[in-house]
Design an enzyme around this catalytic site. Structure first.
Site, PDB file in Angstrom:
ATOM      1  N   GLY A  59     -33.436 -15.614 -35.472  1.00  0.00           N
ATOM      2  CA  GLY A  59     -33.743 -14.773 -34.319  1.00  0.00           C
ATOM      3  C   GLY A  59     -35.124 -15.036 -33.751  1.00  0.00           C
ATOM      4  N   ASP A  60     -35.749 -13.979 -33.223  1.00  0.00           N
ATOM      5  CA  ASP A  60     -37.011 -14.194 -32.495  1.00  0.00           C
ATOM      6  C   ASP A  60     -38.165 -14.660 -33.384  1.00  0.00           C
ATOM      7  OD1 ASP A  60     -37.145 -11.720 -33.680  1.00  0.00           O
ATOM      8  OD2 ASP A  60     -37.961 -10.679 -31.933  1.00  0.00           O
ATOM      9  N   GLY A  61     -38.205 -14.182 -34.645  1.00  0.00           N
ATOM     10  CA  GLY A  61     -39.245 -14.640 -35.574  1.00  0.00           C
ATOM     11  C   GLY A  61     -39.086 -16.119 -35.870  1.00  0.00           C
ATOM     12  N   ASP A 105     -28.724  -9.322 -33.017  1.00  0.00           N
ATOM     13  CA  ASP A 105     -29.385  -8.405 -32.066  1.00  0.00           C
ATOM     14  C   ASP A 105     -29.207  -8.800 -30.590  1.00  0.00           C
ATOM     15  OD1 ASP A 105     -30.233  -7.045 -34.295  1.00  0.00           O
ATOM     16  OD2 ASP A 105     -32.215  -7.977 -34.335  1.00  0.00           O
ATOM     17  N   GLY A 152     -33.050 -12.487 -40.686  1.00  0.00           N
ATOM     18  CA  GLY A 152     -31.764 -11.845 -40.983  1.00  0.00           C
ATOM     19  C   GLY A 152     -30.643 -12.840 -40.733  1.00  0.00           C
ATOM     20  N   ARG A 154     -37.244 -13.681 -44.834  1.00  0.00           N
ATOM     21  CA  ARG A 154     -38.294 -13.405 -43.854  1.00  0.00           C
ATOM     22  C   ARG A 154     -39.576 -13.790 -44.593  1.00  0.00           C
ATOM     23  NH1 ARG A 154     -35.660 -10.586 -39.972  1.00  0.00           N
ATOM     24  NH2 ARG A 154     -34.104  -9.050 -40.575  1.00  0.00           N
ATOM     25  N   ARG A 174     -21.105  15.170 -38.090  1.00  0.00           N
ATOM     26  CA  ARG A 174     -21.444  14.209 -39.142  1.00  0.00           C
ATOM     27  C   ARG A 174     -22.116  12.981 -38.529  1.00  0.00           C
ATOM     28  NH1 ARG A 174     -20.416  18.109 -41.577  1.00  0.00           N
ATOM     29  NH2 ARG A 174     -18.916  18.422 -43.287  1.00  0.00           N
ATOM     30  N   MET A 215     -26.890  -1.290 -35.409  1.00  0.00           N
ATOM     31  CA  MET A 215     -28.080  -2.151 -35.507  1.00  0.00           C
ATOM     32  C   MET A 215     -28.493  -2.683 -34.133  1.00  0.00           C
ATOM     33  SD  MET A 215     -27.776  -4.359 -38.988  1.00  0.00           S
ATOM     34  CE  MET A 215     -28.472  -3.713 -40.502  1.00  0.00           C
ATOM     35  N   GLY A 216     -29.451  -3.575 -34.150  1.00  0.00           N
ATOM     36  CA  GLY A 216     -29.929  -4.160 -32.897  1.00  0.00           C
ATOM     37  C   GLY A 216     -31.440  -4.213 -32.832  1.00  0.00           C
ATOM     38  N   ARG A 217     -32.086  -3.693 -33.862  1.00  0.00           N
ATOM     39  CA  ARG A 217     -33.555  -3.569 -33.901  1.00  0.00           C
ATOM     40  C   ARG A 217     -34.043  -2.798 -32.673  1.00  0.00           C
ATOM     41  NH1 ARG A 217     -37.167  -6.381 -37.297  1.00  0.00           N
ATOM     42  NH2 ARG A 217     -35.508  -7.781 -37.875  1.00  0.00           N
ATOM     43  N   GLU A 253     -30.351   1.832 -33.584  1.00  0.00           N
ATOM     44  CA  GLU A 253     -31.255   2.140 -34.701  1.00  0.00           C
ATOM     45  C   GLU A 253     -32.704   2.210 -34.219  1.00  0.00           C
ATOM     46  OE1 GLU A 253     -31.295  -1.007 -37.629  1.00  0.00           O
ATOM     47  OE2 GLU A 253     -31.596  -2.540 -36.124  1.00  0.00           O
ATOM     48  N   ASP A 300     -31.200 -10.442 -28.734  1.00  0.00           N
ATOM     49  CA  ASP A 300     -32.447 -10.064 -28.059  1.00  0.00           C
ATOM     50  C   ASP A 300     -33.275 -11.262 -27.603  1.00  0.00           C
ATOM     51  OD1 ASP A 300     -33.035 -10.879 -30.610  1.00  0.00           O
ATOM     52  OD2 ASP A 300     -34.329  -9.197 -31.108  1.00  0.00           O
ATOM     53  N   THR A 329     -28.681 -14.461 -34.209  1.00  0.00           N
ATOM     54  CA  THR A 329     -29.073 -13.108 -34.604  1.00  0.00           C
ATOM     55  C   THR A 329     -28.053 -12.132 -34.041  1.00  0.00           C
ATOM     56  OG1 THR A 329     -30.635 -11.299 -34.197  1.00  0.00           O
ATOM     57  CG2 THR A 329     -30.719 -13.112 -32.646  1.00  0.00           C
ATOM     58  N   GLN A 361     -22.184  -4.783 -40.191  1.00  0.00           N
ATOM     59  CA  GLN A 361     -22.287  -5.489 -38.910  1.00  0.00           C
ATOM     60  C   GLN A 361     -22.838  -6.892 -39.102  1.00  0.00           C
ATOM     61  OE1 GLN A 361     -24.049  -2.357 -35.852  1.00  0.00           O
ATOM     62  NE2 GLN A 361     -24.524  -1.857 -37.959  1.00  0.00           N
ATOM     63  N   ARG A 362     -23.736  -7.050 -40.074  1.00  0.00           N
ATOM     64  CA  ARG A 362     -24.377  -8.355 -40.276  1.00  0.00           C
ATOM     65  C   ARG A 362     -23.585  -9.236 -41.237  1.00  0.00           C
ATOM     66  NH1 ARG A 362     -30.652  -8.031 -41.461  1.00  0.00           N
ATOM     67  NH2 ARG A 362     -30.177  -8.839 -43.523  1.00  0.00           N
TER      68      ARG A 362
HETATM   69  O1  F6P Z   1     -32.448  -8.737 -36.906  1.00  0.00           O
HETATM   70  C1  F6P Z   1     -31.215  -8.449 -37.467  1.00  0.00           C
HETATM   71  C2  F6P Z   1     -31.258  -7.106 -38.139  1.00  0.00           C
HETATM   72  O2  F6P Z   1     -30.024  -6.889 -38.790  1.00  0.00           O
HETATM   73  C3  F6P Z   1     -31.601  -5.929 -37.243  1.00  0.00           C
HETATM   74  O3  F6P Z   1     -30.499  -5.500 -36.489  1.00  0.00           O
HETATM   75  C4  F6P Z   1     -32.108  -4.946 -38.257  1.00  0.00           C
HETATM   76  O4  F6P Z   1     -33.002  -4.031 -37.668  1.00  0.00           O
HETATM   77  C5  F6P Z   1     -32.819  -5.823 -39.228  1.00  0.00           C
HETATM   78  O5  F6P Z   1     -32.240  -7.102 -39.133  1.00  0.00           O
HETATM   79  C6  F6P Z   1     -32.757  -5.390 -40.662  1.00  0.00           C
HETATM   80  O6  F6P Z   1     -33.470  -6.320 -41.399  1.00  0.00           O
HETATM   81  P1  F6P Z   1     -33.648  -6.258 -42.981  1.00  0.00           P
HETATM   82  O7  F6P Z   1     -32.310  -6.498 -43.586  1.00  0.00           O
HETATM   83  O8  F6P Z   1     -34.627  -7.357 -43.280  1.00  0.00           O
HETATM   84  O9  F6P Z   1     -34.188  -4.915 -43.283  1.00  0.00           O
END
Ligand code: F6P
Length: 298
Positions: free
Chosen positions: A101-103, A126, A10, A71, A242, A168-170, A221, A128, A124, A250-251
């Site tokens: 990020g971590d990957g 996240d 991401g 990815r 709502r 977000m934040g995984r 999330e 994390d 990232t 956010q990204r």
């Molecule tokens: O790792 C960053 C992130 O934006 C996470 O917060 C989110 O869960 C994920 O990527 C979404 O990834 P994609 O756009 O590949 O579905």
């Protein structure tokens, strides 16, 4: 030196600021910088492109990654990984900078174990990665989330509605925690096991009793269906409720001032590491100082 650079996974606000600053510094020091477009997949597909000053000028303030990202599932296969290594060698890359990020970090460790000289930059939203206090992109993502929540709150206040915002934040709670504090949320949910519908209802009732006009729930999330939760709250309390998933704003947001500064610090430090021939390192921020750690220790 011929330095490869790629962004993987991401994207994160601040990646472009890093690419711009690092490339400018490296070119000035007499190095060549080669971008592998589309991250680790770009290594496999040999997407090498030499970067010029023009390629990286006026991009530092932009979100996303101008050298593209993916990815890559192929990179996780033996064949894909082998092709990636072959192309690094074919292009005579002396060292490779990877942002993600971590990957991406796992990929960097694998490359390093296979003898490639790697420097990893934590990028990232996240936040994390536990070896660093801050990842590139986190501050921008939180600011974007807060900006969205503030706006949502204004309309919810006009109608005295309850609202739920998913951020977000995984699996990492950091964006949710910071956004909840900054917007003075009524309820913060960061873990599935922590969630109780009964308790949520009683906290909302208490907040309304205290005079709150638009109680808010901020939730990370990957915990529950926020639209279902909104329906359930509305049915239980007979108050309009709502839900919103704040999502990709956010990204894709522009990097905050803090991330632009962090990107420049990371870029300067990365070039210092490379110039002193220190490889297999992950850069991070510890005690508010830029430091690096051996990839094998992470
Ligand atoms: O790792 C960053 C992130 O934006 C996470 O917060 C989110 O869960 C994920 O990527 C979404 O990834 P994609 O756009 O590949 O579905």
């Amino acid at each position: 030196m011929k330095i490869g650079i790629l962004t993987s996974g991401g994207d994160a606000p601040g990646m472009n600021a890093f690419i711009s600053k690092f490339t400018n510094l490296a070119l000035k020091a007499g190095h060549e910088v080669v971008a592998f477009k589309f991250g680790y997949q770009g290594l496999i597909d040999n997407s090498a492109k030499t970067l010029t000053r023009e390629d990286v000028s006026n991009i530092a303030h932009l979100g996303g990654s101008n050298i593209k990202s993916t990815r890559s599932s192929e990179f996780l296969t033996k064949q894909g990984f082998r092709r990636a290594i072959q192309n690094i060698k074919l292009n005579e890359i002396d060292c490779l900078i990877v942002l993600g990020g971590d990957g991406t970090l796992r990929g960097a460790k694998e490359l390093s174990a296979a003898g490639i000289k790697v420097v990893y930059i934590p990028a990232t939203i996240d936040n994390d990665l536990f070896y660093t206090e801050q990842t590139l992109g986190f501050d921008s993502a939180v600011n974007a989330a807060v900006d969205a929540i503030d706006k949502i709150k204004q309309t919810m206040l006009s109608l005295n509605r309850i609202f739920i915002c998913e951020v977000m934040g995984r699996h990492c709670p950091d964006i949710a925690i910071s956004s909840a504090i900054a917007t003075d949320a009524t309820i913060l949910i960061t873990e599935a096991k922590q969630f109780s519908f009964k308790e949520t209802i009683s906290k909302i009732k208490e907040a309304i009793g205290d005079g709150e006009e638009a109680p808010s729930v901020i939730i990370r999330e990957n915990i529950l269906d926020v639209f279902e939760l909104a329906k359930k709250i509305q049915n239980e309390l007979d108050i309009e409720t709502r839900a919103c998933r704040i999502g990709y704003v956010q990204r894709g947001t522009a990097p905050s001032v803090m991330d632009r500064i962090l990107a420049r610090k990371f870029a300067k430090f990365a070039l210092e590491l490379i110039s002193s021939k220190k490889f297999s390192r992950a850069i991070g921020q510890v005690g508010n100082k830029i430091k690096s750690k051996n990839l094998s220790e992470i």
